[in-house]
Write an enzyme that holds these catalytic residues in place. Structure first.
Site, short mmCIF file in Angstrom:
data_model
loop_
_atom_site.label_atom_id
_atom_site.label_comp_id
_atom_site.label_asym_id
_atom_site.label_seq_id
_atom_site.Cartn_x
_atom_site.Cartn_y
_atom_site.Cartn_z
N GLU A 275 -3.90 7.35 -3.62
CA GLU A 275 -3.55 6.05 -3.03
C GLU A 275 -3.43 4.97 -4.09
O GLU A 275 -4.14 5.00 -5.10
CB GLU A 275 -4.66 5.59 -2.07
CG GLU A 275 -4.76 6.39 -0.80
CD GLU A 275 -5.88 5.83 0.08
OE1 GLU A 275 -5.57 5.28 1.13
OE2 GLU A 275 -7.05 5.94 -0.33
N TYR B 58 0.86 -1.18 0.00
CA TYR B 58 0.00 0.00 0.00
C TYR B 58 0.89 1.23 0.00
O TYR B 58 1.84 1.31 0.78
CB TYR B 58 -0.90 0.02 1.25
CG TYR B 58 -1.55 1.37 1.48
CD1 TYR B 58 -2.75 1.71 0.85
CD2 TYR B 58 -0.94 2.32 2.30
CE1 TYR B 58 -3.33 2.95 1.04
CE2 TYR B 58 -1.52 3.57 2.50
CZ TYR B 58 -2.71 3.88 1.86
OH TYR B 58 -3.27 5.11 2.05
#
Lengths: 289, 380
Positions: free
Chosen positions: B189, B101
């Site tokens: 993101e 991530y």
């Protein structure tokens, strides 16, 4: 007595030639505020409401000895206008503008830490010391001089609570709108510590709302550092999680922090009674006085 | 403004972040065509603004033509948490050995950006943040300087990313920060950032939320905005430019200023009613805006009663009264009872011109809310 502004404050209005700037300059002057200059690039030499306009804030400060600024500049230019105010070492800059991009404010916030200027806002109604001066858009007629300080994230909620106080004959030292945006210059803790140090403020109202954790942090500050009693109000008890309710800051993440409940609990734990209605806030203040 | 995955991937790819081969499709035929072009296996992914698409059945893998057809038939037109899926992204499936991530967002408490890296990618990162906050490495960035390369490396090493790919991941993070900053994003993101067996990194998903207040600087992004309203009323509110949230109750609420409108909602609840909506007409509203606000609330069939709560500062009571008169006088019949409370700037002037044959007037917020709640009970 008061904090931050009084009848000696010499005000420059950035954006004085615009519709809002001009209207509220008139309102501020009618209230008795000492507006000494305007600043609008390219409009130097004009007069608005009998006040001389300069091309730069720096010129206004040098020529008219201004020590505070009120900013009515459109969002696209507001970040730059705040930088300009910070660059002249004013004591106070009040940014009324709503909709300033968050990344602009992040840069302003960084610059702020390198200056001695205090910033209120953006997206705030301003500040008023009743009977002396108001910098911003607050309706002067509902305020009364007295011994209660008020700090709030919401303009109209400030008016509502002040109205409840004034109707009962409870006046105010100073009322401060700090603004509802995610990044603001002066926060609850800054304002609360100013009121704590003000000998004429005998009690403080703090109006918060859902979103962020400023109220929880303020509660911890009150518990540790304040002798002056504080009464609280939190807007947004009925707000559904995940929805943005107007103010950029007023969103509940859904993960338990930033909710009305967590703020109310934190304040109660710090000995701060939180009213269910604005009238109850006034009841709580009455009990303190 | 939230971009769709396919739009965010275009932005990421233009900035130099590797993304899988993909194509947007709106019909079963288009899905199959795209899948054949890209080569199997492919992922078929619903393009709607909701989280958890995979769990809700909005993402399916297809190994061959039959499966691609089946996935397209299942997903196109399906209802995903209230949104109808009209577009899917067909994307080459990545053969990965690891999922990371990376993200950049604004830390409002600190007033500065924060870059984040975790080796626990591919899952609900909010849950990771909640349960094991230490599994996410965080690095605050000075907005005046931007992200230094060492800060990206530090975040990546702190997160425990394998040394073989650490520099590539740091490069992706630096690019992500730069585009977050360039595009005035609130959040940027990648979850997951997939690591292949050849030690390549590929953005298998992309999230990009742009600050609405900064859209004036990004006309190209503003153009990408697609209708994402949950219902006709929210669409109407968007057209009128109101801050509006529809709720489940039957007391319509109109006011000025977010804090005061929220307080009015809370008081409706406190006095035993149920708010039908949050509607903030904003600061300095003129008559037309007030007329539009009443039109909005009357358009909601759940509304049995309306309360108008104005405390003027920058907003003027006479303008509000004019708007209320205009809205109500244009109707043959007022569909639901309206209670008005006016205070603050020019409230007296407003009361003088308000047509009190058409509305009920209350002097205080508490009285106005209680009256509106009673009206709603009587209407039911």
């Amino acid at each position: 007595m008061s904090i931050l502004v009084d009848d000696d404050t010499r005000v420059v209005v950035q954006g004085i030639t615009g519709g809002e700037g001009s209207f509220h300059t008139e309102q501020m002057m009618e209230y008795g505020t000492n507006v000494v200059a305007g600043a609008v690039p390219g409009k130097g030499g004009q007069e608005v409401q009998g006040v001389p306009v300069y091309d730069t804030v720096n010129e206004a400060v040098e020529e008219e000895d201004a020590d505070a600024s009120v900013i009515f500049v459109p969002p696209a230019f507001a970040g730059d206008a705040i930088f300009e105010a910070l660059d002249t070492d004013l004591d106070l800059a009040v940014a009324i503008t709503e909709g300033v991009p968050t990344q602009d404010m992040s840069k302003v916030y960084k610059r702020l830490s390198e200056t001695d200027t205090r910033l209120l806002g953006p997206n705030c109604p301003g500040i008023i010391t009743p009977g002396e001066a108001k910098l911003g858009i607050l309706p002067g007629n509902i305020f009364e001089s007295g011994n209660v300080g008020l700090v709030s994230r919401s303009g109209t909620l400030t008016y509502q609570v002040v109205d409840s106080l004034t109707q009962r004959g409870i006046g105010q030292t100073t009322a401060i709108g700090i603004g509802g945006d995610p990044i603001i210059g002066t926060d609850f803790i800054d304002a609360l510590s100013l009121f704590e140090d003000d000998p004429d403020t005998d009690a403080v109202v703090m109006c918060g709302e859902i979103g962020g954790e400023d109220e929880e942090e303020a509660a911890a500050f009150i518990a540790e550092n304040m002798d002056t009693p504080v009464a609280g109000f939190i807007a947004g008890r009925t707000a559904p999680p995940g929805k943005r309710m107007g103010h950029a800051g007023a969103i509940v993440s859904g993960s338990g922090t930033g909710t009305a409940e967590s703020k109310i609990n934190a304040l109660n734990d710090a000995g701060v009674p939180v009213g269910d209605t604005p009238e109850e806030v006034a009841d709580n203040i009455e009990d303190f006085l | 403004m939230r971009l769709h995955e396919y739009q965010a991937k275009e932005v990421f790819s233009d900035a130099g972040i590797p993304t899988p081969d993909s194509a947007l499709a709106e019909s079963v035929e288009e899905v199959v065509e795209a899948a054949e072009d890209i080569g199997y296996p492919v992922a078929v992914k619903a393009q709607v603004h909701v989280g958890g698409r995979g769990k809700a059945g909005g993402i399916k893998l297809a190994e061959d033509r039959d499966e691609a057809e089946e996935a397209a038939e299942d997903i196109l037109g399906m209802d995903l948490k209230g949104y109808t899926v009209e577009q899917v992204l067909v994307e080459g499936a990545v053969d990965f050995v690891n999922e990371l991530y990376v993200g950049v967002t604004m830390d409002r408490g600190e007033g500065k950006p924060v870059a984040m890296v975790s080796t626990k990618g591919g899952v609900d990162i909010e849950a990771v943040a909640e349960e094991t906050p230490d599994a996410i490495a965080r690095e605050h960035i000075d907005p005046a300087f931007g992200m230094h390369p060492y800060q990206a490396r530090k975040a990546v090493f702190d997160a425990g990313v394998d040394k073989d790919i650490a520099m590539d991941v740091a490069g992706v993070l630096t690019t992500l920060y730069d585009l977050w900053s360039d595009k005035d994003a609130n959040d940027a993101e990648i979850n997951p950032l997939m690591v292949t067996s050849d030690d390549e990194v590929i953005a298998a998903d992309a999230v990009l939320n742009i600050d609405d207040d900064a859209l004036f600087r990004h006309p190209d992004l503003a153009e990408m905005e697609e209708d994402s309203y949950e219902d006709d009323l929210e669409r109407k509110a968007g057209e009128y430019g109101f801050d509006y949230v529809r709720l489940d109750g039957n007391v319509g609420i109109i006011g000025n200023g977010a804090g005061l409108v929220m307080t009015t909602l809370d008081l409706v609840d406190y006095y035993g009613g149920e708010p039908a909506n949050f509607l903030d007409i904003g600061g300095g509203a003129k008559a037309e805006r007030v007329t539009n606000a009443l039109d909005m609330v009357f358009s909601d069939e759940n509304v049995d009663s309306v309360v108008f709560n104005i405390f003027g500062g920058i907003t003027r009571g006479d303008e509000v009264a004019k708007g209320i008169n205009e809205a109500l006088e244009s109707l043959d019949e007022i569909p639901k009872p309206v209670v008005v409370r006016l205070a603050g700037t020019n409230a007296e002037e407003g009361m003088d011109i308000l047509n009190t044959d058409l509305v009920q007037v209350e002097a205080t917020l508490e009285d106005a809310v209680q009256r509106a709640v009673e009206n709603a009970e009587e209407e039911q």
